[in-house]
Design a protein around this motif. Structure first.
Motif, mmCIF file in Angstrom:
data_model
loop_
_atom_site.group_PDB
_atom_site.id
_atom_site.type_symbol
_atom_site.label_atom_id
_atom_site.label_comp_id
_atom_site.label_asym_id
_atom_site.label_seq_id
_atom_site.Cartn_x
_atom_site.Cartn_y
_atom_site.Cartn_z
ATOM 1 N N PRO A 155 0.796 -1.235 0.000
ATOM 2 C CA PRO A 155 0.000 0.000 0.000
ATOM 3 C C PRO A 155 0.830 1.287 0.000
ATOM 4 N N ARG A 156 2.045 1.226 0.507
ATOM 5 C CA ARG A 156 2.841 2.450 0.540
ATOM 6 C C ARG A 156 3.995 2.436 -0.456
ATOM 7 N N ALA A 157 3.975 1.462 -1.364
ATOM 8 C CA ALA A 157 5.094 1.301 -2.306
ATOM 9 C C ALA A 157 5.380 2.584 -3.094
ATOM 10 N N LEU A 158 4.331 3.217 -3.590
ATOM 11 C CA LEU A 158 4.538 4.393 -4.445
ATOM 12 C C LEU A 158 5.034 5.589 -3.638
ATOM 13 N N GLU A 159 4.600 5.636 -2.395
ATOM 14 C CA GLU A 159 5.108 6.666 -1.486
ATOM 15 C C GLU A 159 6.617 6.464 -1.257
ATOM 16 N N PHE A 160 7.004 5.202 -1.023
ATOM 17 C CA PHE A 160 8.434 4.903 -0.836
ATOM 18 C C PHE A 160 9.225 5.196 -2.112
ATOM 19 N N LEU A 161 8.597 4.898 -3.253
ATOM 20 C CA LEU A 161 9.283 5.164 -4.524
ATOM 21 C C LEU A 161 9.551 6.662 -4.692
ATOM 22 N N ARG A 162 8.561 7.469 -4.363
ATOM 23 C CA ARG A 162 8.742 8.924 -4.466
ATOM 24 C C ARG A 162 9.873 9.401 -3.568
ATOM 25 N N MET A 163 9.943 8.803 -2.377
ATOM 26 C CA MET A 163 11.003 9.133 -1.435
ATOM 27 C C MET A 163 12.377 8.743 -2.005
ATOM 28 N N ASP A 164 12.456 7.548 -2.571
ATOM 29 C CA ASP A 164 13.721 7.104 -3.194
ATOM 30 C C ASP A 164 14.133 8.071 -4.301
ATOM 31 N N ILE A 165 13.171 8.427 -5.143
ATOM 32 C CA ILE A 165 13.454 9.331 -6.261
ATOM 33 C C ILE A 165 13.965 10.672 -5.746
ATOM 34 N N LYS A 166 13.357 11.137 -4.694
ATOM 35 C CA LYS A 166 13.761 12.427 -4.132
ATOM 36 C C LYS A 166 15.188 12.362 -3.560
ATOM 37 N N ASN A 167 15.470 11.307 -2.792
ATOM 38 C CA ASN A 167 16.805 11.160 -2.211
ATOM 39 C C ASN A 167 17.885 11.089 -3.291
ATOM 40 N N VAL A 168 17.604 10.297 -4.317
ATOM 41 C CA VAL A 168 18.559 10.141 -5.408
ATOM 42 C C VAL A 168 18.749 11.481 -6.136
ATOM 43 N N GLY A 169 17.636 12.134 -6.424
ATOM 44 C CA GLY A 169 17.693 13.430 -7.110
ATOM 45 C C GLY A 169 18.476 14.453 -6.304
ATOM 46 N N ASP A 170 18.174 14.547 -5.019
ATOM 47 C CA ASP A 170 18.875 15.498 -4.139
ATOM 48 C C ASP A 170 20.381 15.278 -4.169
ATOM 49 N N PHE A 171 20.771 13.996 -4.081
ATOM 50 C CA PHE A 171 22.208 13.691 -4.058
ATOM 51 C C PHE A 171 22.889 14.127 -5.351
ATOM 52 N N PHE A 172 22.303 13.743 -6.492
ATOM 53 C CA PHE A 172 22.964 14.064 -7.753
ATOM 54 C C PHE A 172 22.898 15.553 -8.080
ATOM 55 N N ARG A 173 21.865 16.219 -7.612
ATOM 56 C CA ARG A 173 21.823 17.678 -7.774
ATOM 57 C C ARG A 173 22.977 18.328 -7.006
ATOM 58 N N ARG A 174 23.254 17.794 -5.822
ATOM 59 C CA ARG A 174 24.390 18.325 -5.053
ATOM 60 C C ARG A 174 25.716 18.099 -5.766
ATOM 61 N N GLN A 175 25.775 17.073 -6.623
ATOM 62 C CA GLN A 175 26.991 16.822 -7.408
ATOM 63 C C GLN A 175 26.988 17.656 -8.698
ATOM 64 N N GLY A 176 25.981 18.487 -8.839
ATOM 65 C CA GLY A 176 25.946 19.380 -10.005
ATOM 66 C C GLY A 176 25.354 18.767 -11.258
ATOM 67 N N VAL A 177 24.701 17.605 -11.102
ATOM 68 C CA VAL A 177 24.087 16.983 -12.274
ATOM 69 C C VAL A 177 22.779 17.700 -12.602
ATOM 70 N N ASP A 178 22.559 17.914 -13.877
ATOM 71 C CA ASP A 178 21.319 18.518 -14.346
ATOM 72 C C ASP A 178 20.263 17.406 -14.382
ATOM 73 N N THR A 179 19.588 17.236 -13.257
ATOM 74 C CA THR A 179 18.692 16.078 -13.107
ATOM 75 C C THR A 179 17.331 16.321 -13.755
ATOM 76 N N LEU A 180 16.647 15.200 -14.039
ATOM 77 C CA LEU A 180 15.271 15.288 -14.517
ATOM 78 C C LEU A 180 14.373 15.631 -13.340
ATOM 79 N N GLN A 181 13.169 16.074 -13.645
ATOM 80 C CA GLN A 181 12.211 16.334 -12.575
ATOM 81 C C GLN A 181 11.760 15.020 -11.957
ATOM 82 N N ASP A 182 11.540 15.055 -10.650
ATOM 83 C CA ASP A 182 11.127 13.845 -9.939
ATOM 84 C C ASP A 182 9.904 13.198 -10.604
ATOM 85 N N ARG A 183 8.979 14.027 -11.024
ATOM 86 C CA ARG A 183 7.746 13.542 -11.648
ATOM 87 C C ARG A 183 8.038 12.740 -12.926
ATOM 88 N N ALA A 184 8.989 13.248 -13.715
ATOM 89 C CA ALA A 184 9.349 12.582 -14.979
ATOM 90 C C ALA A 184 9.993 11.226 -14.691
#
Ligand code: ADP
Ligand code: MN
Length: 266
Positions: free
Chosen positions: A230-259
């Protein structure tokens, strides 16, 4: 120790020598009797020959380096052993990852804790198998007994574990941001994890990814859930956010979390 600890030991082995070796291997590691016994049995069965110091001591588990000496005298093989801790209540926190599991709601006690911890180890073992079969780079799961999981060691020949992505130094080729390729690689892994393994990692971050020679290895999947959870998609959004945050800090031009979410689930 009684001889029955080695009842399933391979024939032809000198039991006393074996016992010495096993005792030496586990003596310095502060472990409860059950854990020691499980390790001693694994040593007598030749799954590991020596257990070394801790690679990591965590809240819920310790990870130890180990070596297995093949009987044919070929080169020793490194292994990693993850031992879940049984004497703690941090597992309450993990309840949200388990669905329809009411067996342990009777309150915390030693026996319940042990059962719960055993379940986490089992879950990690099963999930690692899925990742491994799907071709996602991860430690190959080798053996599970209660709360003790033996897996492939991810590291070099000298016994140094590969760094976590957080601590990795990437070669700078000068042209492109060196973090871009691993970022793209990780998106592919997340997609495969979701679509082929039917899983959401649910604790994905630079701490649970090891890095070596441009390759990412996924670890720590005991809390991963099926996408029917039941919470899989919520966890997925969290994973996407954590990954995005990290690579943004490395200066990567990341895709939007939604995409990314659409890319993984579509
Ligand atoms: P925890 O629940 O404590 O976070 P992890 O599975 O993330 O446990 O492992 C903790 C650390 O142990 C990792 O960050 C990594 O450095 C090391 N580790 C875990 N598994 C392996 C392995 N198979 N090979 C080498 N090192 C490992
Ligand atoms: Mn971890």
């Amino acid at each position: 120790m009684e001889g029955n600890a080695f009842e399933d030991g391979c024939g032809g082995h000198d039991k006393d020598n074996h016992k010495d070796k096993a005792d030496r291997a586990t003596n310095e590691l502060v472990m409860d009797q059950r854990t020691r016994m499980i390790l001693l049995k694994m040593i007598s069965r030749g799954i590991v020959s020596e257990v070394h110091g801790a690679i990591s001591t965590g809240k819920e588990a310790n990870v130890y380096g180990a070596v297995m000496d093949p009987l044919d005298g070929s080169r020793p093989i490194q292994r990693a052993i993850k031992i879940y801790k049984t004497a703690i209540l941090v597992f309450k926190d993990r309840e949200k990852y388990v669905t329809g599991e009411h067996r342990f709601k009777r309150g915390a006690n030693k026996k319940n804790n042990r059962e719960m911890v055993k379940q986490w180890a089992e879950k990690e073992f099963r999930n690692l198998k899925r990742l491994h079969s799907a071709g996602i780079a991860c430690p190959e799961p080798l053996e599970l007994k209660s709360h003790v999981l033996v897996m492939e060691f991810l590291g070099d020949k000298r016994g140094y574990a590969y760094p976590r992505l957080r601590d990795a130094t990437l070669p700078d080729e000068g042209t492109e941001n060196p973090w871009r390729a691993p970022y793209i690689q990780l998106l592919g892994i997340m997609r495969c994890l979701f679509r082929v393994c039917n899983l959401v990692h649910a604790d994905l971050s630079e701490y649970n990814i090891l890095y070596n020679k441009s390759k990412l290895y996924i670890i720590d999947v005991s809390q991963s859930v099926e996408h029917e959870h039941p919470r899989a998609l919520e966890f997925l959004r969290m994973d996407i956010k954590n990954v995005g945050d990290f690579f943004r800090r490395q200066g990567v031009d990341t895709l939007q979390d939604r995409a990314i979410y659409d890319f993984i689930t579509a």
